[in-house]
Design a protein around this motif. Structure first.
Motif, PDB file in Angstrom:
ATOM      1  N   ASP A   1       0.836  -1.207   0.000  1.00  0.00           N
ATOM      2  CA  ASP A   1       0.000   0.000   0.000  1.00  0.00           C
ATOM      3  C   ASP A   1       0.869   1.254   0.000  1.00  0.00           C
ATOM      4  OD1 ASP A   1      -2.340  -1.458   0.047  1.00  0.00           O
ATOM      5  OD2 ASP A   1      -2.466  -1.465   2.237  1.00  0.00           O
ATOM      6  N   VAL A   2       1.851   1.279   0.876  1.00  0.00           N
ATOM      7  CA  VAL A   2       2.703   2.464   1.023  1.00  0.00           C
ATOM      8  C   VAL A   2       3.566   2.665  -0.211  1.00  0.00           C
ATOM      9  CG1 VAL A   2       4.605   3.454   2.359  1.00  0.00           C
ATOM     10  CG2 VAL A   2       2.704   2.344   3.530  1.00  0.00           C
ATOM     11  N   ALA A   3       4.159   1.585  -0.718  1.00  0.00           N
ATOM     12  CA  ALA A   3       5.032   1.704  -1.884  1.00  0.00           C
ATOM     13  C   ALA A   3       4.271   2.217  -3.097  1.00  0.00           C
ATOM     14  CB  ALA A   3       5.673   0.354  -2.192  1.00  0.00           C
ATOM     15  N   ALA A   4       3.061   1.705  -3.310  1.00  0.00           N
ATOM     16  CA  ALA A   4       2.269   2.128  -4.462  1.00  0.00           C
ATOM     17  C   ALA A   4       1.773   3.560  -4.296  1.00  0.00           C
ATOM     18  CB  ALA A   4       1.090   1.181  -4.666  1.00  0.00           C
ATOM     19  N   LYS A   5       1.328   3.922  -3.110  1.00  0.00           N
ATOM     20  CA  LYS A   5       0.783   5.260  -2.876  1.00  0.00           C
ATOM     21  C   LYS A   5       1.854   6.330  -2.957  1.00  0.00           C
ATOM     22  CE  LYS A   5      -2.341   8.278  -1.459  1.00  0.00           C
ATOM     23  NZ  LYS A   5      -3.497   8.657  -2.280  1.00  0.00           N
ATOM     24  N   ALA A   6       3.013   6.068  -2.342  1.00  0.00           N
ATOM     25  CA  ALA A   6       4.076   7.069  -2.306  1.00  0.00           C
ATOM     26  C   ALA A   6       5.032   6.954  -3.476  1.00  0.00           C
ATOM     27  CB  ALA A   6       4.856   6.947  -0.994  1.00  0.00           C
ATOM     28  N   GLY A   7       4.959   5.854  -4.235  1.00  0.00           N
ATOM     29  CA  GLY A   7       5.877   5.662  -5.341  1.00  0.00           C
ATOM     30  C   GLY A   7       7.279   5.294  -4.898  1.00  0.00           C
ATOM     31  N   LEU A   8       7.408   4.730  -3.692  1.00  0.00           N
ATOM     32  CA  LEU A   8       8.716   4.385  -3.154  1.00  0.00           C
ATOM     33  C   LEU A   8       9.168   3.011  -3.619  1.00  0.00           C
ATOM     34  CD1 LEU A   8       8.322   5.548   0.570  1.00  0.00           C
ATOM     35  CD2 LEU A   8       9.624   6.689  -1.232  1.00  0.00           C
ATOM     36  N   ASN A   9      10.472   2.838  -3.651  1.00  0.00           N
ATOM     37  CA  ASN A   9      11.031   1.509  -3.875  1.00  0.00           C
ATOM     38  C   ASN A   9      10.519   0.571  -2.788  1.00  0.00           C
ATOM     39  OD1 ASN A   9      13.218  -0.609  -3.195  1.00  0.00           O
ATOM     40  ND2 ASN A   9      13.797   0.092  -5.240  1.00  0.00           N
ATOM     41  N   ILE A  10      10.114  -0.624  -3.189  1.00  0.00           N
ATOM     42  CA  ILE A  10       9.451  -1.522  -2.242  1.00  0.00           C
ATOM     43  C   ILE A  10      10.352  -1.881  -1.068  1.00  0.00           C
ATOM     44  CG2 ILE A  10      10.131  -3.682  -3.358  1.00  0.00           C
ATOM     45  CD1 ILE A  10       6.580  -3.032  -2.243  1.00  0.00           C
TER      46      ILE A  10
ATOM     47  N   ASN B   1      -4.987  -2.484 -11.440  1.00  0.00           N
ATOM     48  CA  ASN B   1      -5.097  -3.727 -12.213  1.00  0.00           C
ATOM     49  C   ASN B   1      -4.761  -4.948 -11.366  1.00  0.00           C
ATOM     50  OD1 ASN B   1      -5.496  -2.989 -15.309  1.00  0.00           O
ATOM     51  ND2 ASN B   1      -4.155  -1.441 -14.406  1.00  0.00           N
ATOM     52  N   ASN B   2      -4.901  -4.796 -10.037  1.00  0.00           N
ATOM     53  CA  ASN B   2      -4.711  -5.905  -9.090  1.00  0.00           C
ATOM     54  C   ASN B   2      -3.340  -6.581  -9.225  1.00  0.00           C
ATOM     55  OD1 ASN B   2      -7.248  -5.594  -7.908  1.00  0.00           O
ATOM     56  ND2 ASN B   2      -8.223  -6.871  -9.462  1.00  0.00           N
ATOM     57  N   GLY B   3      -2.337  -5.753  -9.448  1.00  0.00           N
ATOM     58  CA  GLY B   3      -0.963  -6.238  -9.382  1.00  0.00           C
ATOM     59  C   GLY B   3      -0.416  -6.895 -10.619  1.00  0.00           C
ATOM     60  N   ALA B   4      -1.128  -6.864 -11.747  1.00  0.00           N
ATOM     61  CA  ALA B   4      -0.639  -7.480 -12.984  1.00  0.00           C
ATOM     62  C   ALA B   4      -0.912  -6.538 -14.156  1.00  0.00           C
ATOM     63  CB  ALA B   4      -1.308  -8.829 -13.221  1.00  0.00           C
TER      64      ALA B   4
ATOM     65  N   PRO C   1       3.600  -9.284  -6.684  1.00  0.00           N
ATOM     66  CA  PRO C   1       2.908  -9.925  -5.557  1.00  0.00           C
ATOM     67  C   PRO C   1       2.754  -9.025  -4.340  1.00  0.00           C
ATOM     68  CG  PRO C   1       4.532 -11.416  -6.512  1.00  0.00           C
ATOM     69  CD  PRO C   1       4.745 -10.081  -7.138  1.00  0.00           C
ATOM     70  N   GLU C   2       3.754  -8.229  -4.033  1.00  0.00           N
ATOM     71  CA  GLU C   2       3.693  -7.423  -2.813  1.00  0.00           C
ATOM     72  C   GLU C   2       2.710  -6.262  -2.935  1.00  0.00           C
ATOM     73  OE1 GLU C   2       7.559  -6.804  -0.740  1.00  0.00           O
ATOM     74  OE2 GLU C   2       8.376  -7.882  -2.452  1.00  0.00           O
ATOM     75  N   LEU C   3       2.410  -5.838  -4.154  1.00  0.00           N
ATOM     76  CA  LEU C   3       1.400  -4.799  -4.346  1.00  0.00           C
ATOM     77  C   LEU C   3      -0.009  -5.382  -4.392  1.00  0.00           C
ATOM     78  CD1 LEU C   3       2.964  -2.271  -6.883  1.00  0.00           C
ATOM     79  CD2 LEU C   3       3.269  -2.450  -4.420  1.00  0.00           C
ATOM     80  N   GLN C   4      -0.103  -6.699  -4.390  1.00  0.00           N
ATOM     81  CA  GLN C   4      -1.413  -7.332  -4.379  1.00  0.00           C
ATOM     82  C   GLN C   4      -1.950  -7.519  -2.970  1.00  0.00           C
ATOM     83  OE1 GLN C   4      -0.450 -10.910  -6.591  1.00  0.00           O
ATOM     84  NE2 GLN C   4      -1.117  -9.997  -8.536  1.00  0.00           N
ATOM     85  N   VAL C   5      -1.122  -7.233  -1.976  1.00  0.00           N
ATOM     86  CA  VAL C   5      -1.533  -7.340  -0.576  1.00  0.00           C
ATOM     87  C   VAL C   5      -1.925  -5.971  -0.076  1.00  0.00           C
ATOM     88  CG1 VAL C   5      -0.854  -8.050   1.741  1.00  0.00           C
ATOM     89  CG2 VAL C   5       0.077  -9.242  -0.259  1.00  0.00           C
TER      90      VAL C   5
ATOM     91  N   LYS D   1      -4.705 -10.837 -16.730  1.00  0.00           N
ATOM     92  CA  LYS D   1      -5.784 -11.008 -15.757  1.00  0.00           C
ATOM     93  C   LYS D   1      -5.678 -12.343 -15.011  1.00  0.00           C
ATOM     94  CE  LYS D   1      -9.196  -8.012 -17.979  1.00  0.00           C
ATOM     95  NZ  LYS D   1     -10.528  -7.934 -18.634  1.00  0.00           N
ATOM     96  N   GLN D   2      -4.983 -13.306 -15.596  1.00  0.00           N
ATOM     97  CA  GLN D   2      -4.817 -14.592 -14.914  1.00  0.00           C
ATOM     98  C   GLN D   2      -3.945 -14.447 -13.662  1.00  0.00           C
ATOM     99  OE1 GLN D   2      -3.499 -17.688 -17.588  1.00  0.00           O
ATOM    100  NE2 GLN D   2      -4.680 -16.848 -19.313  1.00  0.00           N
ATOM    101  N   PHE D   3      -3.107 -13.424 -13.634  1.00  0.00           N
ATOM    102  CA  PHE D   3      -2.215 -13.205 -12.490  1.00  0.00           C
ATOM    103  C   PHE D   3      -2.716 -12.095 -11.570  1.00  0.00           C
ATOM    104  CE2 PHE D   3       0.220 -15.091 -15.857  1.00  0.00           C
ATOM    105  CZ  PHE D   3       1.062 -15.989 -15.224  1.00  0.00           C
ATOM    106  N   ALA D   4      -3.807 -11.463 -11.945  1.00  0.00           N
ATOM    107  CA  ALA D   4      -4.336 -10.355 -11.146  1.00  0.00           C
ATOM    108  C   ALA D   4      -5.125 -10.892  -9.952  1.00  0.00           C
ATOM    109  CB  ALA D   4      -5.231  -9.471 -12.013  1.00  0.00           C
ATOM    110  N   LYS D   5      -4.835 -10.393  -8.801  1.00  0.00           N
ATOM    111  CA  LYS D   5      -5.585 -10.766  -7.604  1.00  0.00           C
ATOM    112  C   LYS D   5      -5.354  -9.706  -6.533  1.00  0.00           C
ATOM    113  CE  LYS D   5      -1.969 -13.702  -5.596  1.00  0.00           C
ATOM    114  NZ  LYS D   5      -1.657 -15.042  -5.035  1.00  0.00           N
ATOM    115  N   GLN D   6      -6.186  -9.762  -5.517  1.00  0.00           N
ATOM    116  CA  GLN D   6      -6.072  -8.817  -4.405  1.00  0.00           C
ATOM    117  C   GLN D   6      -6.236  -9.586  -3.100  1.00  0.00           C
ATOM    118  OE1 GLN D   6      -9.205  -5.798  -3.531  1.00  0.00           O
ATOM    119  NE2 GLN D   6      -7.581  -4.295  -3.906  1.00  0.00           N
ATOM    120  N   ASN D   7      -5.240  -9.485  -2.251  1.00  0.00           N
ATOM    121  CA  ASN D   7      -5.248 -10.182  -0.970  1.00  0.00           C
ATOM    122  C   ASN D   7      -5.483  -9.168   0.135  1.00  0.00           C
ATOM    123  OD1 ASN D   7      -4.948 -11.910   1.169  1.00  0.00           O
ATOM    124  ND2 ASN D   7      -2.733 -12.170   0.929  1.00  0.00           N
ATOM    125  N   ILE D   8      -6.700  -9.151   0.677  1.00  0.00           N
ATOM    126  CA  ILE D   8      -7.061  -8.199   1.731  1.00  0.00           C
ATOM    127  C   ILE D   8      -6.828  -8.861   3.087  1.00  0.00           C
ATOM    128  CG2 ILE D   8      -8.878  -6.751   2.675  1.00  0.00           C
ATOM    129  CD1 ILE D   8     -10.215  -6.809  -0.053  1.00  0.00           C
TER     130      ILE D   8
END
Length: 446
Positions: A23-32, A220-223, A271-275, A402-409
């Motif tokens: 969440d933080v990396a995607a929102k702030a644009g930081l290196n994971i 796009n749920n990480g993919a 994968p880490e952006l899908q969580v 889309k086969q690799f797209a998912k969201q892990n809440i």
């Protein structure tokens, strides 16, 4: 504190104090990796709690007053905030100093010219320096209209001074119509803006670039495919577009992985952006990265006109004063004030020349700069149109992604451990869950 502590704290607040690294990396644009390291340090300093899911994913829960907690614990943070306030005050003084110097320059020039005319007029009236009426009368006739006084220079500084009552009313209406959030700068600050503008509007371009790419991946749920990221880059040659080498920095930035389809087409998943810590409505990313055009100034047209007008008054007055000083060397030698003005006249004249030259040069520089910016924006817009009018190949790649797209809440029911409560209490709370797990295993063995 980490170098990105300020960005991390702001992002945590924007995300509602419960976040994952993705969440933080995607929102702030930081290196994971930097986001993960920074969150660990920030969570430790702020006394945040950790929630670990059964799959090993971690969510960080920060107290809403974590800034106050950090401020009380970290003297460096308090010192940095103090330095920021001091610098803001000093920068404000720097901004208004140019306007103050302009006014002082004009007042000195006007005062010197008045002294010269008073001295000349006194000599013409028999050298009687005590003849106040004849001196001022001659001064009015020679130098200025009868009802003009030196104090009227402040009248000139009022952009509404020449307006009639009705015009003043319309002026106030226009001012009220401005956005209440837009703070109009004062005249002294507008002089600085007239000279130097407001700085680079794209100082945060790289930060915005990674924020937009992170938002696209999240949306796009990480993919994603390369064509979805292309509108956020520029200067991509044919070779880079064909081999998609520009995606390598994206993979390194967000710990992504490429995947090849049976047709040999590449997609990229992260994968880490899908969580994510919670289900949320994501802000829609920009269609393509748009650089902001440079503005000449954020001051009003009236303020710019006034600043330019006073600059003309300053340089014309300086030239006239130099002429008078050159033509009256006896007065310069006799009157100390004029001797001092003669010594600094070149300084005043140079300031007046630069005061008008800098904005002119800057105007043409900005014009050329904006042409280049428009070209880059048009290039990114072209990439977006290609994605919007997707060819059959692009549609196939999107379907494969889309086969690799998912969201892990990470929900409370999925947690295996949390630092919010004692381990014994957690075990007691999960007795039923543990019993159910054992029952399922025994039934499976039978």
């Amino acid at each position: 504190m980490t170098p990105n502590a300020t960005t991390l704290m702001k992002t945590v607040e924007q995300l509602g104090y419960r976040v994952t690294v993705g969440d933080v990396a995607a929102k702030a644009g930081l290196n994971i990796n930097l986001a993960q390291q920074g969150l660990l340090v920030l969570a430790s300093d702020a006394g945040a709690n950790l929630q670990v899911s059964e799959s090993g994913e971690i969510a960080y829960i920060f107290p809403k007053n974590f800034r106050a907690v950090l401020r009380n614990k970290d003297w460096k943070m308090r010192w940095q905030e103090t330095l920021n306030r001091v610098w803001q005050f000093l920068f404000y003084l720097i901004r208004i100093s140019f306007g103050i110097f302009l006014i002082i320059s004009i007042l000195l020039i006007v005062a010197a010219i008045i002294v010269i005319f008073v001295a000349l007029n006194s000599k013409e009236n028999g050298g009687s320096r005590n003849s106040r009426s004849s001196s001022y009368g001659g001064l009015r006739f020679i130098f200025v209209p009868r009802f003009w006084y030196v104090s009227d220079i402040f009248w000139l500084m009022n952009p509404r001074a020449n307006y009639s009552t009705c015009q003043q009313k319309r002026y106030r209406q226009r001012q009220v119509a401005r956005s209440s959030q837009e703070e109009q700068m004062g005249f002294l600050e507008s002089v600085f803006s007239f000279l130097f503008g407001e700085g680079d509007p794209n100082y945060d371009l790289e930060e915005r670039r990674w924020q937009e790419i992170g938002a696209v991946i999240k949306q796009n749920n990480g993919a994603v495919i390369a064509e979805q990221v292309t509108p956020y880059f520029e200067k991509l040659d044919r070779a880079a577009l064909e081999d998609e080498s520009y995606m390598l920095p994206v993979l390194a930035h967000f710990n992504g992985y490429p995947e090849v389809s049976e047709q040999g087409e590449l997609i990229y998943y992260f994968p880490e952006l899908q969580v994510t810590a919670k289900q949320a409505t994501l802000p829609k990313p920009e269609k393509y990265l748009q650089e902001k055009p440079w503005r000449f100034s954020s001051a009003t047209q009236e303020q710019l006109t006034l600043a330019g007008g006073l600059g003309c008054v300053n340089i014309v007055g300086g030239l006239f004063l130099m002429f008078l000083l050159t033509e009256n060397p006896a007065l310069v030698a006799e009157i100390g004030f004029l001797a001092w003005m003669n010594s600094i006249s070149w300084l005043l004249l140079g300031y007046g020349a630069l005061f008008l030259l800098i904005p002119v040069v800057r105007y043409f520089w900005i014009k050329g700069k904006n042409q280049v910016i428009n070209q880059r924006n048009n290039e990114r817009a072209k990439y977006f149109k290609q994605l919007k009018n997707a060819s059959q190949q692009i549609q196939q790649k999107l379907a494969y992604a889309k086969q690799f797209a998912k969201q892990n809440i990470l929900e409370n029911k999925d947690l295996a451990y949390t630092t919010e409560t004692d381990l014994l209490d957690q075990n007691l709370q999960q007795v039923d869950k543990i019993d159910e797990e054992w029952r399922r295993r025994l039934e499976g063995d039978n």
